[in-house]
Design a protein around this motif. Structure first.
Motif, PDB file in Angstrom:
ATOM      1  N   HIS A  50      -4.604 -14.882  46.810  1.00 34.05           N
ATOM      2  CA  HIS A  50      -3.603 -15.481  45.918  1.00 34.05           C
ATOM      3  C   HIS A  50      -4.238 -16.562  45.056  1.00 34.05           C
ATOM      4  O   HIS A  50      -3.921 -16.684  43.856  1.00 34.05           O
ATOM      5  N   VAL A  51      -5.149 -17.351  45.654  1.00 34.70           N
ATOM      6  CA  VAL A  51      -5.820 -18.387  44.873  1.00 34.70           C
ATOM      7  C   VAL A  51      -6.594 -17.768  43.719  1.00 34.70           C
ATOM      8  O   VAL A  51      -6.585 -18.293  42.592  1.00 34.70           O
ATOM      9  N   GLN A  52      -7.225 -16.632  43.988  1.00 36.45           N
ATOM     10  CA  GLN A  52      -7.991 -15.973  42.928  1.00 36.45           C
ATOM     11  C   GLN A  52      -7.062 -15.516  41.799  1.00 36.45           C
ATOM     12  O   GLN A  52      -7.400 -15.636  40.611  1.00 36.45           O
ATOM     13  N   GLU A  53      -5.895 -15.024  42.152  1.00 31.52           N
ATOM     14  CA  GLU A  53      -4.933 -14.606  41.126  1.00 31.52           C
ATOM     15  C   GLU A  53      -4.473 -15.802  40.303  1.00 31.52           C
ATOM     16  O   GLU A  53      -4.384 -15.732  39.071  1.00 31.52           O
ATOM     17  N   LEU A 101     -15.980 -21.434  38.395  1.00 33.32           N
ATOM     18  CA  LEU A 101     -14.882 -21.315  39.360  1.00 33.32           C
ATOM     19  C   LEU A 101     -14.775 -19.908  39.962  1.00 33.32           C
ATOM     20  O   LEU A 101     -14.630 -19.769  41.184  1.00 33.32           O
ATOM     21  N   PRO A 102     -14.878 -18.830  39.181  1.00 28.87           N
ATOM     22  CA  PRO A 102     -14.839 -17.488  39.798  1.00 28.87           C
ATOM     23  C   PRO A 102     -15.995 -17.272  40.784  1.00 28.87           C
ATOM     24  O   PRO A 102     -15.814 -16.637  41.823  1.00 28.87           O
ATOM     25  N   LYS A 103     -17.168 -17.830  40.440  1.00 31.90           N
ATOM     26  CA  LYS A 103     -18.315 -17.692  41.353  1.00 31.90           C
ATOM     27  C   LYS A 103     -18.052 -18.438  42.663  1.00 31.90           C
ATOM     28  O   LYS A 103     -18.385 -17.953  43.756  1.00 31.90           O
ATOM     29  N   LEU A 137      -4.766 -19.209  35.349  1.00 26.70           N
ATOM     30  CA  LEU A 137      -5.099 -20.492  34.727  1.00 26.70           C
ATOM     31  C   LEU A 137      -6.234 -20.351  33.721  1.00 26.70           C
ATOM     32  O   LEU A 137      -6.221 -20.981  32.647  1.00 26.70           O
ATOM     33  N   LEU A 138      -7.221 -19.534  34.049  1.00 28.52           N
ATOM     34  CA  LEU A 138      -8.330 -19.325  33.119  1.00 28.52           C
ATOM     35  C   LEU A 138      -7.868 -18.601  31.859  1.00 28.52           C
ATOM     36  O   LEU A 138      -8.345 -18.876  30.756  1.00 28.52           O
ATOM     37  N   THR A 139      -6.936 -17.686  32.038  1.00 25.14           N
ATOM     38  CA  THR A 139      -6.371 -17.004  30.865  1.00 25.14           C
ATOM     39  C   THR A 139      -5.635 -18.003  29.979  1.00 25.14           C
ATOM     40  O   THR A 139      -5.753 -17.999  28.740  1.00 25.14           O
ATOM     41  N   PHE A 140      -4.891 -18.880  30.660  1.00 27.34           N
ATOM     42  CA  PHE A 140      -4.185 -19.921  29.915  1.00 27.34           C
ATOM     43  C   PHE A 140      -5.179 -20.828  29.184  1.00 27.34           C
ATOM     44  O   PHE A 140      -4.958 -21.229  28.033  1.00 27.34           O
ATOM     45  N   ALA A 141      -6.288 -21.130  29.860  1.00 21.34           N
ATOM     46  CA  ALA A 141      -7.290 -21.994  29.239  1.00 21.34           C
ATOM     47  C   ALA A 141      -7.892 -21.347  28.005  1.00 21.34           C
ATOM     48  O   ALA A 141      -8.186 -22.019  27.004  1.00 21.34           O
TER      49      ALA A 141
END
Length: 444
Positions: free
Chosen positions: A189-192, A231-233, A197-201
């Motif tokens: 869920h955190v990854q989702e 962050l994804p890494k 958030l990254l898309t929003f950024a």
């Protein structure tokens, strides 16, 4: 058929010899003669008579000195000696008894008295020999019983240790399992959320030219580009870490197998790998030596009917001994020497004739001498310093394999090069196979 008792008669007077020999022969004894002390000693050594009748007054070597030499020899010391003498002085008799004589016959003797005294001493000797044999037999039985008791006590302690270790491992695995599963499950869920958030950024960056100055300054301070990349890494590495913890917990639970005290079909590779995991801290390299390499050569083997927890105990004993040997060897070499010839443990599995599984655990340590190999499975035998081992690990392992699993455990070693322990157990245990056959018969 029992042979007649042999009596050696020693006297330098032919007339006396004739009388004594005739009396003993008529009484059913076998008789040998000697005419002096030297001949008597040689004759006694060779023929081992049951009793010696020894004249006291003889030239050159008298009866007293002859008796002393007979008793001084381990070959003839147990043969009873009766003195024949005309001496009646108490001092002479005491001297004879002191030298080891059992009785006196005074000349001239009565034939009946002679036979009674000889017969009595022969009975006493036989009773004494029987008693010594019984004592020796009883002592041997007590020693065996003591050894069995000690062995049982150590086995009980070892079993309790393994049970406690299993309970501890299972408890730790259970306590770790719940929070790790919670973290591992929520990472999805955190990854989702992070992806949202990254898309929003990204959308924000496209509109950054119209953003207020304060928001633009906060974005610059955040280094948003770095966060978007790192962050994804970070989440991926966290996921790998929790997966690893889950694997460790699974291996710990597999090693303990508290719910598998019965004989059932299991994957032996899982048991080996779980044991290696428990010993992983001893396989790692240190500042003094590089890591111990483990080479797995697993064949495609079917599930094996066994007592999993006991079999894991065998793996633990053999692997721990291999690590002990390799560690001792590495301490005697320099770090570059250890790098040049790395310490290795090779584990190979195979199937024999579709009926047996073979597990070979080898190390390239210092090896085991033939003298030690002959005793390596004996209870309480150990080459380790006091306090470092009970000498029961391999003995218990042998019993687990041979008695509990109807298998074989052997050691093959080349001193200075390698050691290998080979385990062979049936893929199906005979007792279970028989029970299965009866069940099928009853259902047909």
């Amino acid at each position: 058929m029992n042979s007649l008792p042999l009596i050696l008669v020693v006297d330098d007077t032919p007339a006396n010899l004739e009388v004594v020999v005739e009396a003993l022969s008529d009484a059913g004894f076998e008789v040998a003669i000697a005419t002096d002390g030297e001949r008597a000693i040689r004759q006694a050594t060779l023929s081992q008579p049951d009793l010696i009748l020894l004249d006291v007054m003889m030239p050159i070597l008298d009866g007293f000195e002859t008796c002393r030499r007979l008793k001084a020899s381990s070959v003839t010391s147990d043969i009873p000696v009766i003195f024949m003498t005309a001496l009646s002085d108490t001092t002479d008799k005491v001297r004879g008894f002191t030298l080891g004589a059992v009785d006196y016959v005074t000349k001239p003797f009565q034939e009946a008295e002679l036979i009674v005294r000889v017969t009595t001493q022969l009975k006493l000797r036989q009773l004494n020999q029987t008693l010594e044999e019984q004592v020796e037999q009883r002592t041997d039985e007590l020693q065996k019983a003591l050894q069995q008791l000690q062995q049982s006590q150590v086995q009980l302690v070892q079993s309790e240790k393994m049970a406690m270790l299993g309970q501890l491992v299972a408890g730790v695995a259970h306590e770790i399992n719940n929070p790790v599963n919670f973290i591992h499950g929520n990472l999805v869920h955190v990854q989702e959320y992070v992806e949202d958030l990254l898309t929003f950024a990204e959308v924000y960056q496209q509109c950054s030219a119209e953003a207020p100055a304060a928001l633009q300054s906060a974005a610059d301070d955040l280094d948003l580009a770095f966060v978007q990349d790192d962050l994804p890494k970070t989440l991926a590495s966290m996921k790998i870490g929790t997966q690893r913890i889950c694997e460790i917990v699974r291996s710990l639970r597999n090693f303990s197998r508290l719910d598998e005290s019965e004989c059932k079909a299991v994957n032996v590779h899982e048991g080996i790998d779980s044991t290696l995991l428990i010993l992983q801290h001893r396989l790692k390299g240190t500042s003094n030596h590089p890591e111990i390499q483990v080479i797995r050569d697993y064949a495609a083997v079917p599930p094996v009917e066994c007592y999993a927890s006991s079999l894991n105990q065998v793996f633990m004993n053999i692997l721990a001994n291999a690590i002990d040997a390799l560690e001792e060897q590495m301490t005697q070499r320099t770090y570059p020497e250890n790098q040049q010839r790395p310490s290795q443990i090779a584990i190979r599995t195979s199937v024999l004739e579709n009926q047996w599984i073979k597990i070979a655990i080898a190390d390239n340590g210092p090896g085991i001498s033939p003298q030690i190999q002959r005793r390596i499975f004996d209870p309480f035998f150990t080459t380790k310093p006091l306090g470092k081992g009970t000498g029961m690990g391999l003995s218990i392992s042998y019993q687990i394999i041979a008695d509990k699993h109807q298998g074989k455990l052997e050691c093959i070693s080349t001193p200075g090069e390698r050691s290998e322990f080979i385990i062979q157990i049936p893929i199906r245990q005979p007792a279970l196979a028989t029970a299965g056959g009866r069940s099928e018969s009853s259902n047909s």
